[in-house]
Design a protein around this motif. Structure first.
Motif, PDB file in Angstrom:
ATOM      1  N   THR A  34       0.800  -1.227   0.000  1.00 10.50           N
ATOM      2  CA  THR A  34       0.000   0.000   0.000  1.00 10.50           C
ATOM      3  C   THR A  34       0.835   1.280   0.000  1.00 10.50           C
ATOM      4  N   SER A  56      -6.290   3.153   1.437  1.00  7.13           N
ATOM      5  CA  SER A  56      -5.941   2.439   2.664  1.00  7.13           C
ATOM      6  C   SER A  56      -7.098   2.465   3.650  1.00  7.13           C
ATOM      7  N   SER A 215      -0.903   4.459  11.945  1.00 12.33           N
ATOM      8  CA  SER A 215      -1.255   4.389  10.529  1.00 12.33           C
ATOM      9  C   SER A 215      -1.324   5.768   9.892  1.00 12.33           C
ATOM     10  N   VAL A 219       1.441   4.872   6.670  1.00  7.94           N
ATOM     11  CA  VAL A 219       0.978   4.649   5.298  1.00  7.94           C
ATOM     12  C   VAL A 219       1.565   5.684   4.342  1.00  7.94           C
TER      13      VAL A 219
END
Length: 383
Positions: A34, A56, A215, A219
């Protein structure tokens, strides 16, 4: 693309059914890809990275639905693996060929459902068992170590379409192993679930905060490394590999899992380091230390949750769902900060939330008593 991780994991002798092991490998590959997909998709769709980060969010929303709801509507067994494979193939074929960003978001939601079902099966097999939890935890670091550079180069050379097609093909592999699959007996939920104890509920909230903060930064780590820290694609992929390499010994650890708060605090410090612009050494060091701390923290937090629960196996799906719930909103919030503020502000936001979770977990572990094992029950409704 997947054969080397499979051989290495089999060499570590994880005590998991073959099809579940393969499904977990595929899940990890999809999540590992990702961060590298965001810059590629940004160019292909002509949208900013912060907006592309919603893929995501969509994928993890599906993951939440699967891990939280699976025990409520399905019985664990080979049929779940078949459903997961079918969803994975459909989702990735749609992702490969859609010209619309809105349909891509829907496709990644379906992808999250597919990999969430498999992860629920995997954690269900080992939850609360310190001697086996490493069998699931080690999958992420091992696969990430080997696949991060491969995925970075693959996306750079071939773009997102070919990668999504490869994902669709990979989802068929667990079906070839069903004849060797022996799962623990499962029963669909036939009555009301039990509420978590107050301390278990607090742990679930703290896990959400930890993953929300983590996150929101992680990400976008590839985009930070490439666009802000000005590292090459190979250097960034090696930093992701370092993150995974350092996670292998901590994920594989088979002793008593404790001090969840301390390990979570280490990941908070790492997030600050990753977000400092134009300092490649700190970026790589932060990624590596994050890997070690995170894979010590999550199993330790799961063990803490099991020890503070009256019905430990009912909390397995809840824990996975709350981890994913934090990851759903993290990329969306992180994208706003990344786009409209600064990377340093994103690091402060991320690190602060993770550190709050660390303090809470430390307090629960050292200031509250565990549930007497004689009072714990293993409900048939949770499987």
């Amino acid at each position: 693309m997947q054969q080397t991780p499979v051989r290495l994991l089999l060499g570590l002798r994880p005590k998991l059914p073959a099809s579940v092991l393969m499904g977990s490998i595929i899940s990890t590959v999809v999540f590992t890809a990702t961060p590298f997909l965001l810059p590629a998709l940004s160019g292909e769709f002509g949208r900013p990275v912060g907006l592309i980060g919603l893929i995501s969010t969509a994928q993890l929303a599906g993951f939440v639905l699967a891990t939280w709801g699976a025990s409520r509507v399905v019985t664990a067994g080979p049929k779940v693996i078949i459903w997961a494979a079918a969803l994975g193939v459909i989702a990735n074929l749609a992702s490969a060929f859609t010209p619309w960003f809105s349909l891509l978001l829907l496709a990644r939601l379906l992808s999250g459902l597919a990999i969430g079902l498999i992860d629920w099966m995997a954690w269900r097999e080992v939850f609360g068992d310190d001697s086996r939890v490493g069998d699931v935890a080690v999958i992420g670091p091992v696969v990430g170590t080997l696949m991060a550079p491969v995925l970075a180069v693959f996306v750079d050379l071939n773009g997102s379409t070919t990668l999504f097609l490869a994902f669709a093909a990979m989802h068929l592999l667990p079906l070839t192993m069903l004849h060797r699959t022996r799962l623990a007996p499962g029963q669909q939920m036939s009555g009301p679930r039990h509420r978590p104890t107050p301390h278990a509920a607090l742990i679930l909230v703290l896990l959400t905060l930890m993953t929300l903060g983590g996150s929101s930064l992680f990400v976008y780590a590839a985009a930070i490394g490439l666009g802000v820290t000005k590292m090459s694609a190979l250097a960034v992929s090696l930093a992701f590999s370092a993150n995974a390499v350092f996670g292998i010994p901590s994920a594989r650890y088979r002793g008593v899992r404790s001090e969840a708060g301390v390990w979570v605090a280490i990941t908070a410090l790492s997030s600050f380091a990753i977000s400092l612009p134009h300092i490649p050494v700190l970026f790589v060091a932060g990624m590596a230390i994050w890997g070690f701390g995170f894979w010590m923290a999550v199993p330790a937090a799961f063990s803490l949750l099991a020890a503070r629960s009256r019905y430990p196996n009912e909390r397995a799906g809840d824990a996975q769902a709350m981890l994913a719930f934090g990851r759903v909103f993290g990329p969306a919030i992180g994208g706003l900060i990344y786009t409209h503020a600064s990377v340093r502000a994103l690091g402060i936001f991320s690190g602060t939330l993770i550190f709050i979770a660390a303090i809470g977990l430390w307090w629960v572990e050292h200031r509250t008593p565990p549930i007497d094992p004689a009072l714990q029950e293993f409900s048939v409704h949770a499987t």
